[in-house]
Design an enzyme around this catalytic site. Structure first.
Site, PDB file in Angstrom:
ATOM      1  N   ARG A   1     -37.305  77.320 -17.857  1.00 55.73           N
ATOM      2  CA  ARG A   1     -36.238  76.418 -18.262  1.00 55.73           C
ATOM      3  C   ARG A   1     -35.738  75.623 -17.067  1.00 55.73           C
ATOM      4  NH1 ARG A   1     -33.254  79.090 -21.534  1.00 55.73           N
ATOM      5  NH2 ARG A   1     -31.292  78.029 -21.378  1.00 55.73           N
TER       6      ARG A   1
ATOM      7  N   LYS B   1     -25.225  76.749 -23.536  1.00 50.19           N
ATOM      8  CA  LYS B   1     -24.350  76.232 -24.590  1.00 50.19           C
ATOM      9  C   LYS B   1     -23.043  77.011 -24.663  1.00 50.19           C
ATOM     10  CE  LYS B   1     -27.687  75.444 -27.820  1.00 50.19           C
ATOM     11  NZ  LYS B   1     -28.230  75.339 -29.169  1.00 50.19           N
TER      12      LYS B   1
ATOM     13  N   GLU C   1     -30.993  74.992 -32.122  1.00 51.62           N
ATOM     14  CA  GLU C   1     -30.033  75.564 -33.054  1.00 51.62           C
ATOM     15  C   GLU C   1     -28.809  74.653 -33.057  1.00 51.62           C
ATOM     16  OE1 GLU C   1     -28.599  79.556 -32.295  1.00 51.62           O
ATOM     17  OE2 GLU C   1     -27.473  79.536 -34.186  1.00 51.62           O
TER      18      GLU C   1
HETATM   19  P1  ATP Z   1     -28.684  77.751 -24.384  1.00 54.70           P
HETATM   20  O1  ATP Z   1     -29.339  78.788 -23.528  1.00 54.70           O
HETATM   21  O2  ATP Z   1     -28.093  76.601 -23.641  1.00 54.70           O
HETATM   22  O3  ATP Z   1     -27.741  78.312 -25.392  1.00 54.70           O
HETATM   23  P2  ATP Z   1     -30.762  77.716 -26.322  1.00 54.70           P
HETATM   24  O4  ATP Z   1     -32.087  78.026 -25.790  1.00 54.70           O
HETATM   25  O5  ATP Z   1     -30.089  78.794 -27.061  1.00 54.70           O
HETATM   26  O6  ATP Z   1     -29.883  77.088 -25.171  1.00 54.70           O
HETATM   27  P3  ATP Z   1     -31.695  76.118 -28.456  1.00 54.70           P
HETATM   28  O7  ATP Z   1     -30.931  75.219 -29.338  1.00 54.70           O
HETATM   29  O8  ATP Z   1     -32.278  77.339 -29.029  1.00 54.70           O
HETATM   30  O9  ATP Z   1     -30.751  76.459 -27.250  1.00 54.70           O
HETATM   31  O10 ATP Z   1     -32.816  75.301 -27.676  1.00 54.70           O
HETATM   32  C1  ATP Z   1     -33.722  74.441 -28.294  1.00 54.70           C
HETATM   33  C2  ATP Z   1     -34.932  74.310 -27.419  1.00 54.70           C
HETATM   34  O11 ATP Z   1     -34.583  73.836 -26.134  1.00 54.70           O
HETATM   35  C3  ATP Z   1     -35.616  75.638 -27.231  1.00 54.70           C
HETATM   36  O12 ATP Z   1     -36.993  75.474 -27.411  1.00 54.70           O
HETATM   37  C4  ATP Z   1     -35.275  76.029 -25.823  1.00 54.70           C
HETATM   38  O13 ATP Z   1     -36.290  76.791 -25.258  1.00 54.70           O
HETATM   39  C5  ATP Z   1     -35.127  74.674 -25.137  1.00 54.70           C
HETATM   40  N1  ATP Z   1     -34.214  74.773 -24.014  1.00 54.70           N
HETATM   41  C6  ATP Z   1     -32.944  75.219 -24.018  1.00 54.70           C
HETATM   42  N2  ATP Z   1     -32.421  75.206 -22.776  1.00 54.70           N
HETATM   43  C7  ATP Z   1     -33.379  74.737 -21.947  1.00 54.70           C
HETATM   44  C8  ATP Z   1     -33.462  74.486 -20.541  1.00 54.70           C
HETATM   45  N3  ATP Z   1     -32.438  74.721 -19.714  1.00 54.70           N
HETATM   46  N4  ATP Z   1     -34.626  73.992 -20.063  1.00 54.70           N
HETATM   47  C9  ATP Z   1     -35.654  73.733 -20.874  1.00 54.70           C
HETATM   48  N5  ATP Z   1     -35.648  73.947 -22.192  1.00 54.70           N
HETATM   49  C10 ATP Z   1     -34.529  74.439 -22.742  1.00 54.70           C
END
Ligand code: ATP
Ligand code: MG
Length: 564
Positions: free
Chosen positions: A263, A273, A37
């Protein structure tokens, strides 16, 4: 496409794909996507997901799309989109023109919603957000049906179209899937699939005032792109039945398989984020690309290489269980990569003056110094030597303890790539009584670094020539947090910030070969650490070097202990 050291990897996700290939579930296709996102910069956790999705596509001869999952106008922006594109490319991956936006699917998603309404599988609910939460029930008890659940198809069509036309205020109505308020899985209790948001979207402007929820948009975006394996993090495990429900009820042609993995959690680091935005907005760091940030932009500016990051991601692997990865493993991967590629140079962080009494005043010698002692292929450079030098302040002690092997009154040491020098006297500041410079003699017979009479010295120290060296600024970065798990202690993680995460040293002297080092270039300052020329501060009068990582490897020690 980028490869890691161990390009053929094996894990439970690859096992599932192998099984699908054997039973021909997707006609031999492997299609993945990385779906960020655009509401923040990518961090090292995202890098793990990038390496996983693009890595699988490369390994199986499949494809990986880059998709902006931009279904919420709040917080999304073009700046973030551009940073994501730049970071994924820098990490070494290529989406081969398949850059997609969920916001491009709004119209089709709206059609899917109409289809659900027409088939009696979705309804407009006019409960408030609080009421919806109340009606949802708890983990131990069932939910309660909304009084609007049995609206007629006609009424639902009418209300939903008027929602789209902007007739209602935010929160007045939502569209919900009609599933099961008694389901043991709360996600399945008539989830919201559309809400009113009267906020302009960075791509669609004011065209839409209803926006699809993640669960609805994500599975359908995957299906539209004919993804085969939709890899996401563990917190979406409970959402998988809903993912499948939408695709089944809408009888779409392409039905991807969702697979969840743990994750990345990294010690001394925050990978959320929301919290990273807070660090930027409240000014705890200078921006998303502050070299202390765990963002791809921050790590790049600090001097981490894409190879080191990819290698780290390959080494941590993927698993089904959450765990905490030690940050010293990441630092180890960076060191390992820079050890191979970074040319060696000499720089003195805290200069201390040395005068060589018996060296002719106007004489200058140029020492030919190898750029990499273990790799002659990296060539050599000339380093000027003259009567007055700077050495590192901490390499001299007036009254040394027993085990101090470096320069001290009466002691002899070797200058790196140069002569033996012996300290014969010290000059003190009469006011403070501090030693401000030392006088030495050199032995002209030791130019090779060895004495013809076979006498030994205990230490080799680095140096620069006073007249030939150039000034530099050095930023000594350390970990951003002082505890392994910054979110453990109550709510305010900012209390755990390391007050010593940055020390700026402005009076450094470095060898003249560094005068025109291009921004971003990397070096090992001998005996000190790995540094890169700050790619951002090119307007500085003197070059600025960011410390990427120290030479000391705590990870090597940890894994050594593990073996014993
Ligand atoms: P955050 O929890 O930091 O806000 P998010 O999951 O909301 O992260 P996205 O932009 O939706 O952020 O993430 C894009 C992709 O990266 C998704 O497929 C998510 O599962 C993966 N992702 C995000 N954080 C991690 C992490 N710590 N380890 C592995 N994959 C991740
Ligand atoms: Mg997300």
């Amino acid at each position: 496409m980028a490869q890691t050291n161990s390009s053929i990897l094996s894990d439970f996700i690859r096992d599932i794909i192998d099984e699908h290939l054997r039973n021909n579930r997707f006609q031999g296709r492997v299609a993945t996507r990385f779906p960020p996102e655009p509401n923040g910069y990518l961090h090292i956790g995202h890098a793990k997901s990038v390496c996983l999705n693009f890595g699988i596509a490369a390994q199986y001869g499949g494809t990986c799309n880059l998709r902006m999952d931009d279904t919420d106008p709040s917080g999304e922006s073009l700046e973030y989109v551009e940073s994501i594109i730049n970071d994924v490319r820098w990490l070494g991956f290529d989406w081969e023109g398949r850059l997609y936006y969920a916001s491009d699917y709004y119209k089709q998603l709206y059609q899917y919603a109409l289809q659900l309404i027409k088939e009696g599988k979705a309804y407009v609910c006019s409960l408030s957000a609080d009421e919806i939460r109340e009606y949802r029930g708890t983990l131990s008890g069932p939910g309660q049906e909304s009084p609007y659940r049995n609206r007629s198809v006609e009424e639902n069509m009418d209300l939903f179209e008027r929602m789209r036309a902007g007739e209602f205020e935010e929160g007045a109505h939502v569209l919900r899937a009609k599933i099961d308020m008694a389901s043991p899985n709360i996600t399945m209790r008539d989830p919201v699939i559309y809400r009113i948001k009267k906020e302009p979207h960075y791509r669609t402007g004011n065209k839409w005032c209803i926006y699809p929820m993640y669960d609805f948009a994500h599975c359908l975006s995957d299906s539209i792109e004919r993804i085969t394996h939709s890899i996401c993090t563990l917190e979406f495990e409970n959402n998988r039945p809903l993912y499948d429900w939408f695709l089944d009820e809408l009888r779409v042609e392409s039905h991807p398989q969702q697979i969840e993995f743990a994750r990345l959690n990294l010690s001394y680091t925050i990978l959320s984020k929301r919290r990273l935005i807070e660090l930027v907005e409240r000014g705890f760091v200078t921006g998303w690309d502050d070299p202390r940030m765990p963002t791809v932009a921050g790590m790049r500016r600090r001097g981490y290489t894409p190879e080191a990051i990819r290698n780290f991601c390959a080494r941590i692997g993927v698993a089904k269980n959450e765990n905490l990865v030690d940050i010293s493993l990441l630092e180890h991967c960076v060191r390992e990569d820079l050890n191979e590629r970074a040319p060696r140079v000499m720089g003195v962080l805290k200069p201390f003056r040395v005068v060589i009494d018996n060296y002719p005043e106007d004489q200058v010698e140029e020492f030919d110094c190898p750029n990499h002692p273990q790799n002659p292929g990296m060539g050599s450079r000339k380093v000027p030597f003259s009567r007055i030098l700077y050495i590192e302040q901490e390499d001299f002690m007036e009254n040394p303890p027993k085990k101090f092997y470096r320069l001290a009154p009466g002691k002899e040491v070797r200058l790196r790539y140069g002569y033996f020098i012996k300290c014969v006297s010290v000059v003190k500041d009469p006011k403070t009584n501090e030693v401000v410079e030392v006088h030495c003699t050199y032995d002209p017979e030791t130019r090779s670094g060895f004495a013809p009479d076979g006498r030994k010295v205990d230490a080799t120290i680095h140096w620069v020539s006073e007249n030939h060296s150039i000034s530099a600024e050095v930023r000594l970065y350390d970990r951003l947090f002082q505890v392994a798990d910054p979110t453990a202690e109550g709510d305010d993680f900012t209390k755990q910030l390391n007050p010593k995460s940055l020390e700026v040293v402005t009076s450094c002297r470095v060898e003249p070969s560094l005068a025109n080092a291009p921004p971003g270039s990397q070096f090992q300052f001998e005996r000190i650490g790995y540094f890169c020329v700050d790619p951002v501060a090119s307007s500085h009068k003197v070059p600025a070097f960011n410390r990427t990582v120290t030479l000391r490897d705590t990870w090597a020690k940890i894994s050594e202990k593990g073996k014993r």
